[in-house]
Design an enzyme around this catalytic site. Structure first.
Site, mmCIF file in Angstrom:
data_model
loop_
_atom_site.group_PDB
_atom_site.id
_atom_site.type_symbol
_atom_site.label_atom_id
_atom_site.label_comp_id
_atom_site.label_asym_id
_atom_site.label_seq_id
_atom_site.Cartn_x
_atom_site.Cartn_y
_atom_site.Cartn_z
ATOM 1 N N ASP A 175 7.614 2.831 -22.430
ATOM 2 C CA ASP A 175 8.255 3.345 -21.218
ATOM 3 C C ASP A 175 8.497 4.839 -21.428
ATOM 4 O OD1 ASP A 175 9.985 1.588 -18.876
ATOM 5 O OD2 ASP A 175 10.276 3.761 -18.985
ATOM 6 N N ASN A 176 8.362 5.592 -20.346
ATOM 7 C CA ASN A 176 8.632 7.041 -20.455
ATOM 8 C C ASN A 176 9.997 7.385 -19.848
ATOM 9 O OD1 ASN A 176 8.241 6.855 -17.731
ATOM 10 N ND2 ASN A 176 6.500 8.259 -17.617
ATOM 11 N N ARG A 183 11.903 6.182 -14.577
ATOM 12 C CA ARG A 183 12.730 5.549 -13.544
ATOM 13 C C ARG A 183 14.171 6.071 -13.635
ATOM 14 N NH1 ARG A 183 12.303 0.850 -10.555
ATOM 15 N NH2 ARG A 183 14.169 0.528 -9.325
ATOM 16 N N THR A 215 1.194 -4.512 -4.728
ATOM 17 C CA THR A 215 2.234 -4.767 -3.735
ATOM 18 C C THR A 215 1.649 -5.387 -2.459
ATOM 19 O OG1 THR A 215 3.772 -3.662 -2.232
ATOM 20 C CG2 THR A 215 2.050 -2.294 -3.133
ATOM 21 N N SER A 273 2.562 4.101 2.970
ATOM 22 C CA SER A 273 3.223 5.255 2.316
ATOM 23 C C SER A 273 2.279 5.760 1.230
ATOM 24 C CB SER A 273 4.557 4.840 1.675
ATOM 25 O OG SER A 273 4.323 4.085 0.487
ATOM 26 N N HIS A 310 2.380 3.239 -1.502
ATOM 27 C CA HIS A 310 1.592 2.017 -1.305
ATOM 28 C C HIS A 310 0.089 2.306 -1.424
ATOM 29 C CE1 HIS A 310 5.431 0.450 0.523
ATOM 30 N NE2 HIS A 310 5.012 -0.661 -0.036
ATOM 31 N N LYS A 335 -1.204 2.215 -4.947
ATOM 32 C CA LYS A 335 -1.496 0.852 -5.430
ATOM 33 C C LYS A 335 -2.871 0.380 -4.933
ATOM 34 C CE LYS A 335 2.571 -0.363 -7.383
ATOM 35 N NZ LYS A 335 2.744 -0.873 -8.745
ATOM 36 N N THR A 350 22.728 -1.661 6.709
ATOM 37 C CA THR A 350 21.887 -0.662 7.384
ATOM 38 C C THR A 350 20.481 -1.140 7.730
ATOM 39 O OG1 THR A 350 21.149 0.149 5.215
ATOM 40 C CG2 THR A 350 23.057 1.276 6.192
ATOM 41 N N ARG A 404 11.785 5.768 8.614
ATOM 42 C CA ARG A 404 10.377 5.587 8.230
ATOM 43 C C ARG A 404 9.447 5.551 9.431
ATOM 44 N NH1 ARG A 404 10.467 1.246 3.240
ATOM 45 N NH2 ARG A 404 12.444 1.939 2.360
ATOM 46 N N VAL A 405 8.166 5.750 9.149
ATOM 47 C CA VAL A 405 7.142 5.550 10.184
ATOM 48 C C VAL A 405 6.548 4.167 9.931
ATOM 49 C CG1 VAL A 405 4.966 6.419 11.120
ATOM 50 C CG2 VAL A 405 6.676 8.026 10.214
ATOM 51 N N GLU A 406 6.974 3.191 10.717
ATOM 52 C CA GLU A 406 6.529 1.808 10.507
ATOM 53 C C GLU A 406 6.763 1.022 11.793
ATOM 54 O OE1 GLU A 406 9.102 0.028 7.530
ATOM 55 O OE2 GLU A 406 10.888 0.323 8.737
HETATM 56 N N1 USQ Z 1 14.941 -1.374 5.269
HETATM 57 C C1 USQ Z 1 16.000 -1.412 6.155
HETATM 58 N N2 USQ Z 1 17.217 -0.993 5.713
HETATM 59 C C2 USQ Z 1 17.427 -0.560 4.436
HETATM 60 C C3 USQ Z 1 16.334 -0.530 3.550
HETATM 61 C C4 USQ Z 1 15.100 -0.950 3.992
HETATM 62 O O1 USQ Z 1 15.860 -1.808 7.316
HETATM 63 O O2 USQ Z 1 18.558 -0.181 4.123
HETATM 64 C C5 USQ Z 1 13.620 -1.826 5.734
HETATM 65 C C6 USQ Z 1 12.515 -0.773 5.620
HETATM 66 O O3 USQ Z 1 12.483 0.068 6.749
HETATM 67 C C7 USQ Z 1 11.282 -1.658 5.469
HETATM 68 C C8 USQ Z 1 11.797 -2.901 4.764
HETATM 69 O O4 USQ Z 1 13.211 -2.874 4.879
HETATM 70 O O5 USQ Z 1 10.809 -2.035 6.724
HETATM 71 C C9 USQ Z 1 11.460 -2.957 3.309
HETATM 72 O O6 USQ Z 1 11.902 -1.762 2.673
HETATM 73 P P1 USQ Z 1 12.219 -1.751 1.112
HETATM 74 O O7 USQ Z 1 12.784 -0.420 0.752
HETATM 75 O O8 USQ Z 1 12.998 -2.962 0.743
HETATM 76 O O9 USQ Z 1 10.778 -2.001 0.476
HETATM 77 P P2 USQ Z 1 9.478 -1.088 0.387
HETATM 78 O O10 USQ Z 1 9.722 0.324 0.714
HETATM 79 O O11 USQ Z 1 8.411 -1.800 1.148
HETATM 80 O O12 USQ Z 1 9.108 -1.138 -1.154
HETATM 81 C C10 USQ Z 1 9.594 -2.171 -2.033
HETATM 82 C C11 USQ Z 1 9.487 -1.661 -3.456
HETATM 83 C C12 USQ Z 1 8.024 -1.448 -3.800
HETATM 84 C C13 USQ Z 1 7.242 -2.715 -3.557
HETATM 85 C C14 USQ Z 1 7.433 -3.200 -2.126
HETATM 86 C C15 USQ Z 1 6.851 -4.560 -1.866
HETATM 87 O O13 USQ Z 1 10.222 -0.461 -3.613
HETATM 88 O O14 USQ Z 1 7.915 -1.054 -5.160
HETATM 89 O O15 USQ Z 1 5.889 -2.476 -3.776
HETATM 90 O O16 USQ Z 1 8.855 -3.343 -1.869
HETATM 91 S S1 USQ Z 1 6.266 -4.732 -0.230
HETATM 92 O O17 USQ Z 1 7.303 -4.263 0.702
HETATM 93 O O18 USQ Z 1 5.944 -6.105 -0.022
HETATM 94 O O19 USQ Z 1 5.129 -3.861 -0.096
#
Ligand code: USQ
Length: 400
Positions: free
Chosen positions: A34-35, A38, A150, A186, A189, A192, A259, A332-334
């Site tokens: 590990d470096n 994080r 992911t 993103s 993503h 990955k 939130t 976010r843009v989603e």
């Molecule tokens: N979200 C909220 N409120 C919050 C935080 C997040 O509504 O307070 C929403 C985001 O807008 C998003 C969703 O929850 O639509 C997921 O966000 P997240 O921060 O829980 O997850 P994400 O950014 O997708 O990334 C996390 C990990 C990443 C992993 C991924 C799996 O940080 O390392 O790869 O989850 S996945 O989402 O299945 O791609």
């Protein structure tokens, strides 16, 4: 069961440390690198792990005391995958049967801060993974690369059921099995996705063997090996490194409003930390054939963000905590409402069984996090999101 030699890249992380202890107590021999990036990156965004975590040598010392039967089963060396000779020499010394690669910058929001963060994320992740592929080829070509990808690689904008990596199509009268389209959301993503392409190519080119894990969002504060506070894994709650359920539980613990972003219809696959460790262990103990590149979709259940917030509110309510939900402008843009259907059978066919419900896990998390309330309160300014994504980008317009 014969013990395997497992190298964990990113052993200091949320999943890395949990997996190391689990594998070591199952009779495997674990080495980790590990470096510490994080820890540094979380500090850069002004935050800290809610659970107090020790330096790696100290964690291993406490593990050895707590688990005398597994004493000496975890080794550690600080170092960086970007330093090729370090990575190659460590692999040459340990000669792993499996390398679990968890050593990447994992935050989508962090990768979206600005150009520097985007470049850092993709350079760190893509080049680190490429170095690892070359080191495996050079030193341990039979080794199984178990790589954390992911679910976000596929994106959240398809009406089709998402298969495990590949699907069959018919185009202009001909059938073919091809990789399912990747539509990441993103720079993180996409890093990955680039890794997946490189791994798939290396398997074809050099006959390496790999499992590429499309993992959903992981939640939880503990696994059963964490019998002492000194053995807890890290737990992030800031906007960048904290993920949805974990953030909601940390928010509930300090009486902050939960939130959900925007309309809250964002739908994702989730699994508990202990089940993520179960899946990675199953993949470690059931390696692919030489030359095989296989993809596992690793998740338990699919939820909408609003439903998660309500569940956390209800479980907290039963514990006498009064928690409010207040949607915030989506940073976010989603898509905030969308179809989402995923196939996740391969791990279940190998024996994966989710061990607990969301409600049970949230209950455990709230109990744990209440004990670390002061640490979360001290950093509560990192909870509300900042509008990085929209400052630097426009919603994507796709030409179809
Ligand atoms: N979200 C909220 N409120 C919050 C935080 C997040 O509504 O307070 C929403 C985001 O807008 C998003 C969703 O929850 O639509 C997921 O966000 P997240 O921060 O829980 O997850 P994400 O950014 O997708 O990334 C996390 C990990 C990443 C992993 C991924 C799996 O940080 O390392 O790869 O989850 S996945 O989402 O299945 O791609």
């Amino acid at each position: 069961m014969n013990g395997k030699k497992v190298l964990i890249v990113g052993i200091d992380g949320y999943i890395g440390w949990s997996l190391a202890m689990h594998l070591a107590t199952r009779g495997h021999s674990v080495a980790g690198i590990d470096n510490y990036s994080r820890r540094r990156n979380v500090a850069k965004v002004g935050s800290v792990s809610a659970t107090p975590i020790r330096e790696m040598d100290e964690r291993i010392h406490v593990f050895n005391m707590a688990y005398p039967d597994a004493r000496g089963a975890i080794a550690f060396k600080e170092g960086d995958l970007l330093d090729y000779s370090f990575a190659r020499d460590y692999i040459k010394w340990f000669k792993p049967d499996t390398i679990v690669h968890l050593g990447e910058q994992p935050s989508a929001p962090f990768s979206m801060v600005d150009r520097e963060h985007a470049v850092y994320t993709q350079h760190n992740n893509v080049i680190g993974n490429l170095n690892l592929l070359y080191a495996i080829k050079e030193v341990v070509p039979d080794c199984h690369l178990l790589k954390l990808g992911t679910m976000g690689e596929y994106g959240y904008d398809t009406e089709l059921e998402i298969p495990e990596g590949f699907f069959e199509i018919e185009y202009k009268g001909k059938k073919a099995t091809i990789p399912f389209p990747r539509m990441a959301g993103s720079w993180y993503h996409w890093s990955k996705v680039h890794d997946s392409n490189n791994i798939m190519f290396a398997c074809r080119l050099w006959g390496l063997r790999s499992t590429d894990v499309m993992q959903g969002i992981v939640y939880g504060t503990r696994t059963k090996q964490m019998i002492l506070d000194e053995l807890l894994t890290r737990f992030d709650f800031d906007e960048c490194f904290g993920t949805a359920i974990n953030r909601f539980c940390a928010q509930a613990a300090i009486g902050h409003k939960l939130t959900p972003y925007g309309k809250g219809g964002q739908t994702r696959g989730y699994l508990a930390l202990t089940d993520s460790i179960q899946c990675l262990t199953i993949a470690t103990e059931n390696p692919p054939e030489k030359g095989e590149y296989r993809v596992f979709n690793q998740l338990d259940t699919v939820y909408k963000i609003n439903d998660l917030a309500k569940t956390v509110q209800q479980v907290a309510g039963k514990k006498g905590m009064d928690v409010e939900i207040e949607p915030v402008d989506n940073p976010r843009v989603e898509k905030e409402e969308h179809h989402y259907k995923v196939k996740a059978e391969k791990l279940r066919n190998l024996g994966f069984r989710p061990t607990r419900t969301l409600e049970e896990e949230v209950d455990i998390m709230l109990t744990d996090l209440m004990r670390f309330k002061k640490r979360i309160l001290a950093k509560k300014e990192v909870i509300m999101p900042k509008p990085y994504w929209k400052q630097v980008s426009q919603p994507p317009i796709l030409t179809r």
